[in-house]
Design a protein around this motif. Structure first.
Motif, PDB file in Angstrom:
ATOM      1  N   LEU A   1       0.912  -0.965  -0.058  1.00  0.00           N
ATOM      2  CA  LEU A   1      -0.030   0.145   0.025  1.00  0.00           C
ATOM      3  C   LEU A   1       0.999   1.134  -0.103  1.00  0.00           C
ATOM      4  O   LEU A   1       1.631   1.451   0.903  1.00  0.00           O
ATOM      5  CB  LEU A   1      -0.935   0.122   1.327  1.00  0.00           C
ATOM      6  CG  LEU A   1      -1.987  -1.120   1.364  1.00  0.00           C
ATOM      7  CD1 LEU A   1      -2.490  -1.149   2.783  1.00  0.00           C
ATOM      8  CD2 LEU A   1      -2.768  -1.503   0.144  1.00  0.00           C
ATOM      9  N   GLY A   2       0.780   2.011  -1.067  1.00  0.00           N
ATOM     10  CA  GLY A   2       1.776   3.069  -1.238  1.00  0.00           C
ATOM     11  C   GLY A   2       0.968   4.221  -0.273  1.00  0.00           C
ATOM     12  O   GLY A   2      -0.024   4.205   0.318  1.00  0.00           O
ATOM     13  N   SER A   3       1.975   5.238  -0.145  1.00  0.00           N
ATOM     14  CA  SER A   3       1.667   6.088   0.740  1.00  0.00           C
ATOM     15  C   SER A   3       0.441   7.065   0.217  1.00  0.00           C
ATOM     16  O   SER A   3      -0.389   7.610   1.314  1.00  0.00           O
ATOM     17  CB  SER A   3       2.642   7.399   0.970  1.00  0.00           C
ATOM     18  OG  SER A   3       3.256   7.899  -0.381  1.00  0.00           O
ATOM     19  N   SER A   4       0.109   7.048  -0.924  1.00  0.00           N
ATOM     20  CA  SER A   4      -1.212   7.735  -1.450  1.00  0.00           C
ATOM     21  C   SER A   4      -2.413   7.079  -1.025  1.00  0.00           C
ATOM     22  O   SER A   4      -3.596   7.599  -1.142  1.00  0.00           O
ATOM     23  CB  SER A   4      -0.987   7.799  -2.936  1.00  0.00           C
ATOM     24  OG  SER A   4      -1.109   6.757  -3.414  1.00  0.00           O
ATOM     25  N   VAL A   5      -2.302   5.525  -0.743  1.00  0.00           N
ATOM     26  CA  VAL A   5      -3.352   4.973  -0.281  1.00  0.00           C
ATOM     27  C   VAL A   5      -3.793   4.938   1.026  1.00  0.00           C
ATOM     28  O   VAL A   5      -4.670   5.023   1.697  1.00  0.00           O
ATOM     29  CB  VAL A   5      -3.303   3.334  -0.997  1.00  0.00           C
ATOM     30  CG1 VAL A   5      -4.516   2.620  -0.372  1.00  0.00           C
ATOM     31  CG2 VAL A   5      -3.094   3.453  -2.321  1.00  0.00           C
ATOM     32  N   LEU A   6      -2.709   5.360   2.069  1.00  0.00           N
ATOM     33  CA  LEU A   6      -2.770   5.410   3.527  1.00  0.00           C
ATOM     34  C   LEU A   6      -3.906   6.526   3.899  1.00  0.00           C
ATOM     35  O   LEU A   6      -4.522   5.933   4.791  1.00  0.00           O
ATOM     36  CB  LEU A   6      -1.425   5.530   4.132  1.00  0.00           C
ATOM     37  CG  LEU A   6      -0.471   4.405   3.862  1.00  0.00           C
ATOM     38  CD1 LEU A   6       0.804   4.590   4.480  1.00  0.00           C
ATOM     39  CD2 LEU A   6      -1.107   2.955   4.298  1.00  0.00           C
ATOM     40  N   PRO A   7      -3.961   7.554   3.534  1.00  0.00           N
ATOM     41  CA  PRO A   7      -5.230   8.300   4.015  1.00  0.00           C
ATOM     42  C   PRO A   7      -6.605   7.653   3.836  1.00  0.00           C
ATOM     43  O   PRO A   7      -7.528   7.795   4.562  1.00  0.00           O
ATOM     44  CB  PRO A   7      -5.132   9.694   3.034  1.00  0.00           C
ATOM     45  CG  PRO A   7      -3.625   9.652   2.798  1.00  0.00           C
ATOM     46  CD  PRO A   7      -3.279   8.245   2.461  1.00  0.00           C
ATOM     47  N   LEU A   8      -6.668   6.935   2.672  1.00  0.00           N
ATOM     48  CA  LEU A   8      -8.264   6.199   2.553  1.00  0.00           C
ATOM     49  C   LEU A   8      -8.067   5.111   3.329  1.00  0.00           C
ATOM     50  O   LEU A   8      -9.263   5.199   4.078  1.00  0.00           O
ATOM     51  CB  LEU A   8      -8.090   5.670   1.024  1.00  0.00           C
ATOM     52  CG  LEU A   8      -9.265   4.737   0.661  1.00  0.00           C
ATOM     53  CD1 LEU A   8     -10.692   5.438   0.691  1.00  0.00           C
ATOM     54  CD2 LEU A   8      -9.290   4.079  -0.638  1.00  0.00           C
ATOM     55  N   MET A   9      -7.188   4.449   3.886  1.00  0.00           N
ATOM     56  CA  MET A   9      -7.292   3.295   4.789  1.00  0.00           C
ATOM     57  C   MET A   9      -7.552   4.191   6.150  1.00  0.00           C
ATOM     58  O   MET A   9      -8.313   3.522   6.953  1.00  0.00           O
ATOM     59  CB  MET A   9      -6.051   2.650   4.666  1.00  0.00           C
ATOM     60  CG  MET A   9      -5.762   1.724   3.510  1.00  0.00           C
ATOM     61  SD  MET A   9      -7.202   0.574   3.480  1.00  0.00           S
ATOM     62  CE  MET A   9      -7.263   0.790   1.593  1.00  0.00           C
TER      63      MET A   9
ATOM     64  N   ASP B   1      10.288   8.612   5.122  1.00  0.00           N
ATOM     65  CA  ASP B   1       9.421   7.734   5.832  1.00  0.00           C
ATOM     66  C   ASP B   1       7.999   7.795   5.344  1.00  0.00           C
ATOM     67  O   ASP B   1       7.530   8.938   4.781  1.00  0.00           O
ATOM     68  CB  ASP B   1       9.327   8.314   7.454  1.00  0.00           C
ATOM     69  CG  ASP B   1       8.340   7.281   8.253  1.00  0.00           C
ATOM     70  OD1 ASP B   1       7.392   7.619   8.597  1.00  0.00           O
ATOM     71  OD2 ASP B   1       8.826   6.011   8.606  1.00  0.00           O
ATOM     72  N   TYR B   2       7.011   6.795   5.232  1.00  0.00           N
ATOM     73  CA  TYR B   2       5.860   6.795   4.566  1.00  0.00           C
ATOM     74  C   TYR B   2       4.998   7.519   5.266  1.00  0.00           C
ATOM     75  O   TYR B   2       4.012   8.336   4.490  1.00  0.00           O
ATOM     76  CB  TYR B   2       5.350   5.330   4.550  1.00  0.00           C
ATOM     77  CG  TYR B   2       4.876   4.457   5.736  1.00  0.00           C
ATOM     78  CD1 TYR B   2       3.338   5.096   6.084  1.00  0.00           C
ATOM     79  CD2 TYR B   2       5.392   4.119   6.684  1.00  0.00           C
ATOM     80  CE1 TYR B   2       2.715   4.545   7.058  1.00  0.00           C
ATOM     81  CE2 TYR B   2       4.784   3.703   7.686  1.00  0.00           C
ATOM     82  CZ  TYR B   2       3.610   3.800   8.010  1.00  0.00           C
ATOM     83  OH  TYR B   2       2.945   3.582   9.207  1.00  0.00           O
ATOM     84  N   LYS B   3       5.054   7.918   6.236  1.00  0.00           N
ATOM     85  CA  LYS B   3       4.086   8.955   7.216  1.00  0.00           C
ATOM     86  C   LYS B   3       4.351  10.326   6.746  1.00  0.00           C
ATOM     87  O   LYS B   3       3.385  11.080   6.568  1.00  0.00           O
ATOM     88  CB  LYS B   3       3.947   8.727   8.720  1.00  0.00           C
ATOM     89  CG  LYS B   3       3.384   7.622   9.068  1.00  0.00           C
ATOM     90  CD  LYS B   3       3.520   7.388  10.483  1.00  0.00           C
ATOM     91  CE  LYS B   3       2.754   5.960  11.192  1.00  0.00           C
ATOM     92  NZ  LYS B   3       2.679   5.792  12.551  1.00  0.00           N
ATOM     93  N   GLU B   4       5.787  10.655   6.458  1.00  0.00           N
ATOM     94  CA  GLU B   4       6.042  11.935   6.160  1.00  0.00           C
ATOM     95  C   GLU B   4       5.534  12.109   4.564  1.00  0.00           C
ATOM     96  O   GLU B   4       5.255  13.271   4.260  1.00  0.00           O
ATOM     97  CB  GLU B   4       7.633  12.209   6.107  1.00  0.00           C
ATOM     98  CG  GLU B   4       8.029  12.211   7.458  1.00  0.00           C
ATOM     99  CD  GLU B   4       9.601  11.870   7.463  1.00  0.00           C
ATOM    100  OE1 GLU B   4      10.340  12.091   6.630  1.00  0.00           O
ATOM    101  OE2 GLU B   4      10.318  11.817   8.832  1.00  0.00           O
ATOM    102  N   ARG B   5       5.399  11.073   3.708  1.00  0.00           N
ATOM    103  CA  ARG B   5       5.158  11.418   2.387  1.00  0.00           C
ATOM    104  C   ARG B   5       3.715  11.787   2.492  1.00  0.00           C
ATOM    105  O   ARG B   5       3.361  11.930   1.537  1.00  0.00           O
ATOM    106  CB  ARG B   5       5.619  10.116   1.411  1.00  0.00           C
ATOM    107  CG  ARG B   5       7.009   9.956   1.224  1.00  0.00           C
ATOM    108  CD  ARG B   5       7.289   8.765   0.505  1.00  0.00           C
ATOM    109  NE  ARG B   5       7.350   7.448   1.352  1.00  0.00           N
ATOM    110  CZ  ARG B   5       7.681   6.486   1.005  1.00  0.00           C
ATOM    111  NH1 ARG B   5       8.021   6.349  -0.378  1.00  0.00           N
ATOM    112  NH2 ARG B   5       7.348   5.527   1.623  1.00  0.00           N
TER     113      ARG B   5
END
Length: 104
Positions: free
Chosen positions: A50-58, A100-104
């Motif tokens: 799951l790329g960083s662009s998908v994490l806000p949806l999750m 870091d993925y959270k920073e992205r």
């Protein structure tokens, strides 16, 4: 639009995309039906990235904490030839200069 009352959405496939769509439709109060060709639902034991662009949806779906709890951060990819000999490695974690993925 007046035609939306009683709308039923057909979702082709019970994979990650189909199930996320079903969650969103359910929250919106829209009836749906998932069509899945497999008669047995089972884990495949494969990797899902799951790329960083998908994490806000999750996070919006309320799934991010559970995903983080059971996940291992992505560190890179080893590229192999057909005979399984190593071509090289792509390093993709924060320890090697990447964000870091959270920073992205």
């Amino acid at each position: 639009m007046t035609g939306l009352v009683g709308t039923k959405v057909l979702i082709a496939g019970g994979g990650l995309g189909g199930l996320v769509l079903a969650i969103l439709l359910q929250r919106a109060g829209i009836d749906y039906l998932i069509l899945e060709q497999s008669v047995i639902i089972r884990p495949f034991g494969c990797i899902i990235v799951l790329g960083s662009s998908v994490l806000p949806l999750m996070e919006q779906l309320g799934l991010l904490e559970e995903i983080e709890r059971v996940s291992i951060p992505f560190g890179g990819i080893t590229v192999l030839r057909n005979d399984s000999s190593v071509v090289g490695r792509i390093i993709a974690d924060g320890r090697h200069g990447g964000a870091d993925y959270k920073e992205r």
